[in-house]
Design a protein around this motif. Structure first.
Motif, mmCIF file in Angstrom:
data_model
loop_
_atom_site.group_PDB
_atom_site.id
_atom_site.type_symbol
_atom_site.label_atom_id
_atom_site.label_comp_id
_atom_site.label_asym_id
_atom_site.label_seq_id
_atom_site.Cartn_x
_atom_site.Cartn_y
_atom_site.Cartn_z
ATOM 1 N N THR A 141 27.193 92.767 -42.742
ATOM 2 C CA THR A 141 26.462 92.639 -43.994
ATOM 3 C C THR A 141 24.998 93.005 -43.835
ATOM 4 O OG1 THR A 141 27.911 90.819 -44.641
ATOM 5 C CG2 THR A 141 25.847 90.998 -45.815
ATOM 6 N N PHE A 142 24.480 93.740 -44.800
ATOM 7 C CA PHE A 142 23.043 93.901 -44.993
ATOM 8 C C PHE A 142 22.744 93.094 -46.251
ATOM 9 C CE2 PHE A 142 24.016 97.672 -42.521
ATOM 10 C CZ PHE A 142 22.987 97.654 -41.589
ATOM 11 N N LYS A 143 22.072 91.958 -46.063
ATOM 12 C CA LYS A 143 21.805 91.050 -47.173
ATOM 13 C C LYS A 143 20.604 91.507 -47.984
ATOM 14 C CE LYS A 143 23.682 87.133 -44.723
ATOM 15 N NZ LYS A 143 23.404 85.914 -44.013
ATOM 16 N N ALA A 144 20.569 91.109 -49.245
ATOM 17 C CA ALA A 144 19.395 91.366 -50.076
ATOM 18 C C ALA A 144 18.190 90.728 -49.385
ATOM 19 C CB ALA A 144 19.600 90.778 -51.469
ATOM 20 N N GLY A 145 17.134 91.493 -49.253
ATOM 21 C CA GLY A 145 15.931 91.010 -48.572
ATOM 22 C C GLY A 145 15.814 91.485 -47.133
ATOM 23 N N ASP A 146 16.904 91.992 -46.547
ATOM 24 C CA ASP A 146 16.824 92.538 -45.182
ATOM 25 C C ASP A 146 15.905 93.747 -45.165
ATOM 26 O OD1 ASP A 146 18.554 90.620 -44.206
ATOM 27 O OD2 ASP A 146 20.261 91.979 -43.930
ATOM 28 N N ILE A 147 15.193 93.925 -44.068
ATOM 29 C CA ILE A 147 14.260 95.043 -43.910
ATOM 30 C C ILE A 147 14.889 96.120 -43.040
ATOM 31 C CG2 ILE A 147 11.990 95.744 -43.030
ATOM 32 C CD1 ILE A 147 11.872 93.937 -45.523
ATOM 33 N N ILE A 148 14.781 97.369 -43.499
ATOM 34 C CA ILE A 148 15.249 98.540 -42.757
ATOM 35 C C ILE A 148 14.069 99.500 -42.649
ATOM 36 C CG2 ILE A 148 16.802 100.533 -42.794
ATOM 37 C CD1 ILE A 148 18.775 98.852 -44.396
ATOM 38 N N HIS A 149 13.852 100.053 -41.473
ATOM 39 C CA HIS A 149 12.778 101.034 -41.297
ATOM 40 C C HIS A 149 13.368 102.435 -41.281
ATOM 41 C CE1 HIS A 149 9.195 98.588 -40.482
ATOM 42 N NE2 HIS A 149 10.096 97.679 -40.168
ATOM 43 N N GLY A 150 12.725 103.326 -42.010
ATOM 44 C CA GLY A 150 13.091 104.727 -42.027
ATOM 45 C C GLY A 150 11.837 105.552 -41.812
ATOM 46 N N TYR A 151 11.989 106.860 -41.875
ATOM 47 C CA TYR A 151 10.874 107.769 -41.607
ATOM 48 C C TYR A 151 10.917 108.926 -42.589
ATOM 49 C CZ TYR A 151 11.149 104.975 -37.471
ATOM 50 O OH TYR A 151 11.205 103.882 -36.636
ATOM 51 N N ILE A 152 9.745 109.376 -42.991
ATOM 52 C CA ILE A 152 9.668 110.556 -43.845
ATOM 53 C C ILE A 152 10.174 111.746 -43.039
ATOM 54 C CG2 ILE A 152 8.093 112.128 -45.050
ATOM 55 C CD1 ILE A 152 6.533 109.675 -45.952
ATOM 56 N N ALA A 153 11.102 112.502 -43.610
ATOM 57 C CA ALA A 153 11.785 113.569 -42.872
ATOM 58 C C ALA A 153 11.222 114.956 -43.151
ATOM 59 C CB ALA A 153 13.276 113.552 -43.209
ATOM 60 N N GLU A 154 10.236 115.072 -44.022
ATOM 61 C CA GLU A 154 9.696 116.391 -44.359
ATOM 62 C C GLU A 154 8.183 116.350 -44.291
ATOM 63 O OE1 GLU A 154 9.612 116.161 -49.184
ATOM 64 O OE2 GLU A 154 11.562 116.453 -48.252
ATOM 65 N N GLY A 155 7.581 117.501 -44.310
ATOM 66 C CA GLY A 155 6.119 117.578 -44.315
ATOM 67 C C GLY A 155 5.556 118.104 -43.015
ATOM 68 N N GLU A 156 4.259 117.869 -42.851
ATOM 69 C CA GLU A 156 3.547 118.361 -41.681
ATOM 70 C C GLU A 156 3.920 117.553 -40.446
ATOM 71 O OE1 GLU A 156 -0.666 118.244 -42.396
ATOM 72 O OE2 GLU A 156 -0.413 118.930 -44.453
#
Length: 167
Positions: free
Chosen positions: A141-156
């Motif tokens: 389960t990923f519960k409401a309120g759980d934090i996930i980190h991602g990264y911007i995949a485009e740009g400089e």
């Protein structure tokens, strides 16, 4: 109140007001919060779900992505619990942020496993014989309120800090 309405916003107000997209830096960390629970019991491969930006993203001293901006993820793998205490598994990938300049691609994946129920199976077999093998493990389960980190995949590409050589 009338005084507050008469004061014009200044260029240094801390947020981007241009219709031109900001300078996206590939690899910028994006802290996202799960809005609605996603679990291995009900999720199917390809299901999309909403997240929200949990921490503002800054560029050149201005907020370019405020808290509350919507983001999207997708279920890439989901396996419910199985008999004999088997645990559920789920994997997610991040898709994009919804910005006023259009979608901005994200990268990142996250997986989770439910709890095994080996002890419950053993007790079930002792108490109910072979029917005890029907005990299942926990769902992932990923519960409401759980934090996930991602990264911007485009740009400089990010600018590397200059090397410092000590003699």
């Amino acid at each position: 109140m009338a005084l507050a309405q008469e004061i014009p916003a200044t260029a240094g107000s801390g947020s981007v007001s241009s219709d031109q997209p900001p300078r996206w830096i590939r690899g910028t960390d994006v802290e996202l919060m799960v809005i609605k629970e996603v679990n291995s019991r009900s999720a199917k491969i390809g299901d999309r779900f909403k997240l929200r930006v949990n921490s503002p993203i800054m560029s050149d001293g201005a907020v370019i992505i405020p808290i509350g901006t919507m983001a999207w993820g997708e279920v890439i793998s989901a396996q419910g619990t199985s008999a004999a205490g088997g645990r559920g598994q789920i994997s997610l990938r991040l898709l994009h942020l919804d910005t006023r300049w259009g979608p901005v691609a994200l990268s990142g994946t996250k997986g989770a496993e439910g709890d095994a129920n080996t002890g419950g199976v053993i007790l079930g077999v002792l108490g109910f014989g072979l029917l005890g093998l029907l005990n299942k493990g926990g769902n992932a389960t990923f519960k409401a309120g759980d934090i996930i980190h991602g990264y911007i995949a485009e740009g400089e590409a990010p600018v590397a800090a200059p090397l410092s050589i000590a003699y």
